[in-house]
Design a protein around this motif. Structure first.
Motif, PDB file in Angstrom:
ATOM      1  N   ALA A   1     -59.730 -14.597 -23.417  1.00 40.25           N
ATOM      2  CA  ALA A   1     -59.973 -13.242 -22.920  1.00 40.25           C
ATOM      3  C   ALA A   1     -60.882 -13.268 -21.697  1.00 40.25           C
ATOM      4  O   ALA A   1     -60.658 -12.531 -20.726  1.00 40.25           O
ATOM      5  N   SER A   2     -61.874 -14.125 -21.725  1.00 44.69           N
ATOM      6  CA  SER A   2     -62.788 -14.254 -20.589  1.00 44.69           C
ATOM      7  C   SER A   2     -62.047 -14.760 -19.351  1.00 44.69           C
ATOM      8  O   SER A   2     -62.273 -14.276 -18.237  1.00 44.69           O
ATOM      9  N   GLU A   3     -61.156 -15.722 -19.531  1.00 49.02           N
ATOM     10  CA  GLU A   3     -60.387 -16.259 -18.407  1.00 49.02           C
ATOM     11  C   GLU A   3     -59.445 -15.205 -17.832  1.00 49.02           C
ATOM     12  O   GLU A   3     -59.298 -15.085 -16.612  1.00 49.02           O
ATOM     13  N   ARG A   4     -58.812 -14.410 -18.694  1.00 48.58           N
ATOM     14  CA  ARG A   4     -57.944 -13.326 -18.217  1.00 48.58           C
ATOM     15  C   ARG A   4     -58.746 -12.321 -17.384  1.00 48.58           C
ATOM     16  O   ARG A   4     -58.301 -11.862 -16.337  1.00 48.58           O
ATOM     17  N   GLU A   5     -59.943 -11.984 -17.856  1.00 58.01           N
ATOM     18  CA  GLU A   5     -60.794 -11.041 -17.140  1.00 58.01           C
ATOM     19  C   GLU A   5     -61.232 -11.616 -15.794  1.00 58.01           C
ATOM     20  O   GLU A   5     -61.266 -10.922 -14.782  1.00 58.01           O
ATOM     21  N   ARG A   6     -61.567 -12.913 -15.755  1.00 56.55           N
ATOM     22  CA  ARG A   6     -61.970 -13.553 -14.504  1.00 56.55           C
ATOM     23  C   ARG A   6     -60.836 -13.512 -13.489  1.00 56.55           C
ATOM     24  O   ARG A   6     -61.027 -13.191 -12.324  1.00 56.55           O
ATOM     25  N   ARG A   7     -59.635 -13.821 -13.954  1.00 58.90           N
ATOM     26  CA  ARG A   7     -58.470 -13.809 -13.053  1.00 58.90           C
ATOM     27  C   ARG A   7     -58.173 -12.412 -12.534  1.00 58.90           C
ATOM     28  O   ARG A   7     -57.875 -12.227 -11.358  1.00 58.90           O
ATOM     29  N   ALA A   8     -58.245 -11.416 -13.408  1.00 57.36           N
ATOM     30  CA  ALA A   8     -57.983 -10.036 -12.986  1.00 57.36           C
ATOM     31  C   ALA A   8     -59.013  -9.580 -11.955  1.00 57.36           C
ATOM     32  O   ALA A   8     -58.673  -8.916 -10.961  1.00 57.36           O
ATOM     33  N   THR A   9     -60.272  -9.961 -12.164  1.00 55.55           N
ATOM     34  CA  THR A   9     -61.329  -9.601 -11.218  1.00 55.55           C
ATOM     35  C   THR A   9     -61.107 -10.294  -9.878  1.00 55.55           C
ATOM     36  O   THR A   9     -61.274  -9.689  -8.813  1.00 55.55           O
ATOM     37  N   THR A  10     -60.709 -11.564  -9.913  1.00 54.97           N
ATOM     38  CA  THR A  10     -60.449 -12.303  -8.673  1.00 54.97           C
ATOM     39  C   THR A  10     -59.326 -11.651  -7.883  1.00 54.97           C
ATOM     40  O   THR A  10     -59.420 -11.484  -6.663  1.00 54.97           O
ATOM     41  N   VAL A  11     -58.258 -11.267  -8.552  1.00 55.22           N
ATOM     42  CA  VAL A  11     -57.142 -10.602  -7.870  1.00 55.22           C
ATOM     43  C   VAL A  11     -57.595  -9.287  -7.252  1.00 55.22           C
ATOM     44  O   VAL A  11     -57.259  -8.973  -6.111  1.00 55.22           O
ATOM     45  N   GLU A  12     -58.408  -8.534  -7.990  1.00 58.93           N
ATOM     46  CA  GLU A  12     -58.917  -7.257  -7.475  1.00 58.93           C
ATOM     47  C   GLU A  12     -59.775  -7.471  -6.232  1.00 58.93           C
ATOM     48  O   GLU A  12     -59.652  -6.748  -5.234  1.00 58.93           O
TER      49      GLU A  12
END
Length: 97
Positions: free
Chosen positions: A47-58
């Motif tokens: 879940a933490s990795e998914r959140e990191r990736r979503a933030t990076t894309v944003e």
């Protein structure tokens, strides 16, 4: 419907895992609590990795052309993301590189 099926399958897998560990429990082998703890750690990391990736894309979507993001995680791994300058972008393909 798909979420309910996935929940049922996941619950069944945890029950089967519990029965298997109980039948095989001997000294030196992990118990149900340790297995569930590792399962929870794995899910939290995912879940933490998914959140990191979503933030990076944003962040990358908001950067101007030629912008750059340097990221260093707690393990010391460094990632560098660059948005191509407008003059170097290929025409007709769309998207950022």
């Amino acid at each position: 419907m798909g979420g309910e099926v996935a929940t049922l399958i996941g619950s069944g897998a945890v029950i089967a895992l519990g029965l298997t560990t109980r039948l095989m429990s001997r000294r030196g082998r992990p118990g149900m609590g340790e297995i569930l703890l590792e399962l929870a750690k794995g899910r939290a990391a995912a879940a933490s990795e998914r959140e990191r990736r979503a933030t990076t894309v944003e962040i990358l979507d908001r950067l101007p052309h030629g912008g750059r993001v340097d990221e260093v995680d707690e393990g010391g791994r460094q990632r560098i993301y660059e948005v191509a300058p407008l003059s170097k972008r290929t025409r007709g393909k769309g998207g950022r590189r």
